[in-house]
Write a protein that holds these residues in place. Sequence first.
Motif, PDB file in Angstrom:
ATOM      1  N   ALA A 128       0.844  -1.195   0.000  1.00 16.19           N
ATOM      2  CA  ALA A 128       0.000   0.000   0.000  1.00 16.19           C
ATOM      3  C   ALA A 128       0.881   1.247   0.000  1.00 16.19           C
ATOM      4  N   ALA A 129       1.935   1.228   0.819  1.00 15.11           N
ATOM      5  CA  ALA A 129       2.868   2.358   0.854  1.00 15.11           C
ATOM      6  C   ALA A 129       3.613   2.488  -0.478  1.00 15.11           C
ATOM      7  N   LEU A 130       3.982   1.350  -1.063  1.00 16.70           N
ATOM      8  CA  LEU A 130       4.679   1.368  -2.351  1.00 16.70           C
ATOM      9  C   LEU A 130       3.817   2.022  -3.422  1.00 16.70           C
ATOM     10  N   TYR A 131       2.549   1.631  -3.474  1.00 14.06           N
ATOM     11  CA  TYR A 131       1.639   2.232  -4.458  1.00 14.06           C
ATOM     12  C   TYR A 131       1.502   3.735  -4.209  1.00 14.06           C
ATOM     13  N   ASN A 132       1.439   4.122  -2.943  1.00 15.51           N
ATOM     14  CA  ASN A 132       1.283   5.544  -2.625  1.00 15.51           C
ATOM     15  C   ASN A 132       2.519   6.353  -3.006  1.00 15.51           C
ATOM     16  N   VAL A 133       3.697   5.778  -2.811  1.00 13.39           N
ATOM     17  CA  VAL A 133       4.930   6.458  -3.231  1.00 13.39           C
ATOM     18  C   VAL A 133       4.900   6.703  -4.743  1.00 13.39           C
ATOM     19  N   ILE A 134       4.534   5.666  -5.492  1.00  9.54           N
ATOM     20  CA  ILE A 134       4.481   5.801  -6.954  1.00  9.54           C
ATOM     21  C   ILE A 134       3.395   6.784  -7.371  1.00  9.54           C
ATOM     22  N   TYR A 135       2.284   6.775  -6.648  1.00  9.98           N
ATOM     23  CA  TYR A 135       1.217   7.743  -6.934  1.00  9.98           C
ATOM     24  C   TYR A 135       1.744   9.170  -6.816  1.00  9.98           C
ATOM     25  N   CYS A 136       2.552   9.415  -5.787  1.00  6.92           N
ATOM     26  CA  CYS A 136       3.123  10.759  -5.604  1.00  6.92           C
ATOM     27  C   CYS A 136       4.071  11.104  -6.751  1.00  6.92           C
ATOM     28  N   PHE A 137       4.935  10.160  -7.133  1.00  5.60           N
ATOM     29  CA  PHE A 137       5.827  10.395  -8.273  1.00  5.60           C
ATOM     30  C   PHE A 137       5.009  10.709  -9.533  1.00  5.60           C
ATOM     31  N   ASP A 138       3.945   9.933  -9.749  1.00  5.34           N
ATOM     32  CA  ASP A 138       3.111  10.130 -10.941  1.00  5.34           C
ATOM     33  C   ASP A 138       2.470  11.512 -10.941  1.00  5.34           C
ATOM     34  N   TYR A 139       1.924  11.904  -9.794  1.00  2.36           N
ATOM     35  CA  TYR A 139       1.253  13.202  -9.730  1.00  2.36           C
ATOM     36  C   TYR A 139       2.244  14.330 -10.012  1.00  2.36           C
ATOM     37  N   LEU A 140       3.468  14.159  -9.537  1.00  2.71           N
ATOM     38  CA  LEU A 140       4.509  15.176  -9.768  1.00  2.71           C
ATOM     39  C   LEU A 140       5.117  15.056 -11.161  1.00  2.71           C
ATOM     40  N   GLU A 141       4.654  14.036 -11.926  1.00  2.17           N
ATOM     41  CA  GLU A 141       5.171  13.752 -13.278  1.00  2.17           C
ATOM     42  C   GLU A 141       6.687  13.558 -13.259  1.00  2.17           C
ATOM     43  N   ASP A 142       7.160  12.982 -12.161  1.00  2.00           N
ATOM     44  CA  ASP A 142       8.590  12.705 -12.011  1.00  2.00           C
ATOM     45  C   ASP A 142       8.833  11.242 -12.361  1.00  2.00           C
ATOM     46  N   PHE A 143       8.744  10.936 -13.648  1.00  2.00           N
ATOM     47  CA  PHE A 143       8.877   9.549 -14.081  1.00  2.00           C
ATOM     48  C   PHE A 143      10.297   9.036 -13.887  1.00  2.00           C
ATOM     49  N   ASP A 144      11.282   9.909 -14.135  1.00  2.00           N
ATOM     50  CA  ASP A 144      12.674   9.491 -13.936  1.00  2.00           C
ATOM     51  C   ASP A 144      12.935   9.189 -12.464  1.00  2.00           C
ATOM     52  N   GLY A 145      12.387  10.040 -11.579  1.00  2.00           N
ATOM     53  CA  GLY A 145      12.554   9.809 -10.150  1.00  2.00           C
ATOM     54  C   GLY A 145      11.915   8.496  -9.734  1.00  2.00           C
ATOM     55  N   ALA A 146      10.737   8.202 -10.289  1.00  2.00           N
ATOM     56  CA  ALA A 146      10.053   6.943  -9.973  1.00  2.00           C
ATOM     57  C   ALA A 146      10.872   5.749 -10.446  1.00  2.00           C
ATOM     58  N   ILE A 147      11.455   5.857 -11.637  1.00  2.00           N
ATOM     59  CA  ILE A 147      12.269   4.766 -12.179  1.00  2.00           C
ATOM     60  C   ILE A 147      13.490   4.523 -11.305  1.00  2.00           C
ATOM     61  N   ASP A 148      14.157   5.610 -10.899  1.00  2.00           N
ATOM     62  CA  ASP A 148      15.337   5.469 -10.022  1.00  2.00           C
ATOM     63  C   ASP A 148      14.946   4.823  -8.695  1.00  2.00           C
ATOM     64  N   PHE A 149      13.837   5.290  -8.122  1.00  2.00           N
ATOM     65  CA  PHE A 149      13.388   4.726  -6.847  1.00  2.00           C
ATOM     66  C   PHE A 149      13.082   3.238  -6.981  1.00  2.00           C
ATOM     67  N   LEU A 150      12.336   2.873  -8.031  1.00  2.00           N
ATOM     68  CA  LEU A 150      11.942   1.470  -8.193  1.00  2.00           C
ATOM     69  C   LEU A 150      13.149   0.573  -8.450  1.00  2.00           C
ATOM     70  N   ASN A 151      14.127   1.084  -9.176  1.00  2.00           N
ATOM     71  CA  ASN A 151      15.345   0.294  -9.397  1.00  2.00           C
ATOM     72  C   ASN A 151      16.078   0.042  -8.085  1.00  2.00           C
ATOM     73  N   MET A 152      16.135   1.063  -7.229  1.00  2.00           N
ATOM     74  CA  MET A 152      16.774   0.890  -5.916  1.00  2.00           C
ATOM     75  C   MET A 152      15.977  -0.093  -5.060  1.00  2.00           C
ATOM     76  N   TYR A 153      14.655   0.024  -5.130  1.00  2.00           N
ATOM     77  CA  TYR A 153      13.797  -0.877  -4.375  1.00  2.00           C
ATOM     78  C   TYR A 153      14.001  -2.322  -4.838  1.00  2.00           C
ATOM     79  N   LEU A 154      14.100  -2.514  -6.149  1.00  2.00           N
ATOM     80  CA  LEU A 154      14.252  -3.861  -6.699  1.00  2.00           C
ATOM     81  C   LEU A 154      15.633  -4.443  -6.418  1.00  2.00           C
ATOM     82  N   ASP A 155      16.621  -3.587  -6.200  1.00  2.00           N
ATOM     83  CA  ASP A 155      17.934  -4.091  -5.777  1.00  2.00           C
ATOM     84  C   ASP A 155      17.825  -4.825  -4.448  1.00  2.00           C
ATOM     85  N   LYS A 156      16.926  -4.327  -3.580  1.00  2.00           N
ATOM     86  CA  LYS A 156      16.746  -4.934  -2.259  1.00  2.00           C
ATOM     87  C   LYS A 156      15.676  -6.029  -2.270  1.00  2.00           C
TER      88      LYS A 156
END
Length: 465
Positions: A167-195
């Motif tokens: 639920a928190a993960l979806y909300n984080v991405i929702y915030c990135f989407d609303y800010l239209e920060d697609f690059d930021g979302a991609i960087d965050f998700l890549n870091m998340y997927l590393d873990k």
Amino acid sequence: MPFSSHEDHNLPLLKFESMLKTNDVYFFDSEDFQEIIHHYLDSGKVALAKKAIKIGLEQHPSSSDLKLLQVEVLVFENRFHEAEVLLNQIEAFETFNEEVYIQKANIFSKQDRHGEAIDLLKKAIALTDENADIYSLLGMEYLFLDNYEKAREAFLQCLEADMEDYAALYNVIYCFDYLEDFDGAIDFLNMYLDKNPYCEVAWHQLGKQFMSKKMYREALSSFDFAIYSDDTFIGAYLEKGRVLEKMNRYNEAIENYEITLSLDDPTSFAYLRIGKCHERLGNLDLAKKFYYQTVHEDPLLDKGWLAITDFYFKQRNYQKALYYVNKAINIDSENVRYWKRCARINEQLHFYEEADLAYQKTVELGNYELQTWLSWIDILLKLGEYESMVHTLLQALEFYPEHPELEYRLAGTYYLLSDGLKGRYHLKNALRHNYEDHITFELLFPGVYQMKTVKNIIADFKKAS
């Protein structure tokens, strides 16, 4: 009466309900009452929860946990003042009880006092190390205030406490989407997927971010990883199908949509996309079959009815297109897309009066696109409704001031109404904004164009320019 650890955990509840049916009074410890109250609240049995709270406080008058459950019920019933009074009483004895601040924040949130709620939640966070749930509440308060940066920070704190808090993960991405920060979302998700490399949700969200950037190959790989992590993840198959459509790989897209039909109950979305793919492949009979399955599965899905309507429209079978768009309108008469299609179809059938009514309804429902106005005005011209044309053109000019296509039409209409003064004014205005469009003026108003005064105005403007 104390219970041994091996007794049925439902025994306190059964005993309490037995007590309600008799005049006997049984004693329960505070924890048993909390369990009973939570059961009733979770079951929506508020009256029984209130009765349990009353008896519980009679037996344990100093229990702050029971009082906090009473606060929860008062808030549920919008009795905010009584809840605040009770919370203040608890706070006077337990200044370090974070639940007091959480409940107060809940009250303020329901009263749209989100800034104050945030301050209280920050106090609660300072009082406990187990604060993931509080950060989640804090994030929601920031969302209420449209502060997406702060909301994102709060939800990230939830993920630090629990990497699998989706639920928190979806909300984080929702915030990135609303800010239209697609690059930021991609960087965050890549870091998340590393873990957390086998998190299908994160791969799915990463694919959607790549889709937003039209990076279809990267999106396809992400959805493949999501499916590898969970081969029953329907959302990943659907999104993969959409990517394959974008890449014109329609047969592969169909295969992915068909997998979703085998994994769970069929969805109208999958049927619709399969129909679209078959139509693009030229498999018209199959396309039609899946469009019909779409509306059978979900009769209220506007895209399904529009797909059937457009299918027949492209085949120039306007009578069938009209039948299905009218069927759709009967289901949802407030759908602007239905009326817009209805207008175009009636126009093709030369049913100009019906087209006039459909365009009028389209505008009434909020479609103010320039082409809608122009099409409607041209229908009125064919009907010879010049007064209505003037009224409609003046409305359109409020949305598109001094637009040449509208000005030319208004000029021609005034000339048809023998108002040369206004006709000349709007013709000059149109010529000034776009001289080349006078060709359209000639096509729409050939009789007016041949008038000597009109030809002189156009000729003089050409010389002056």
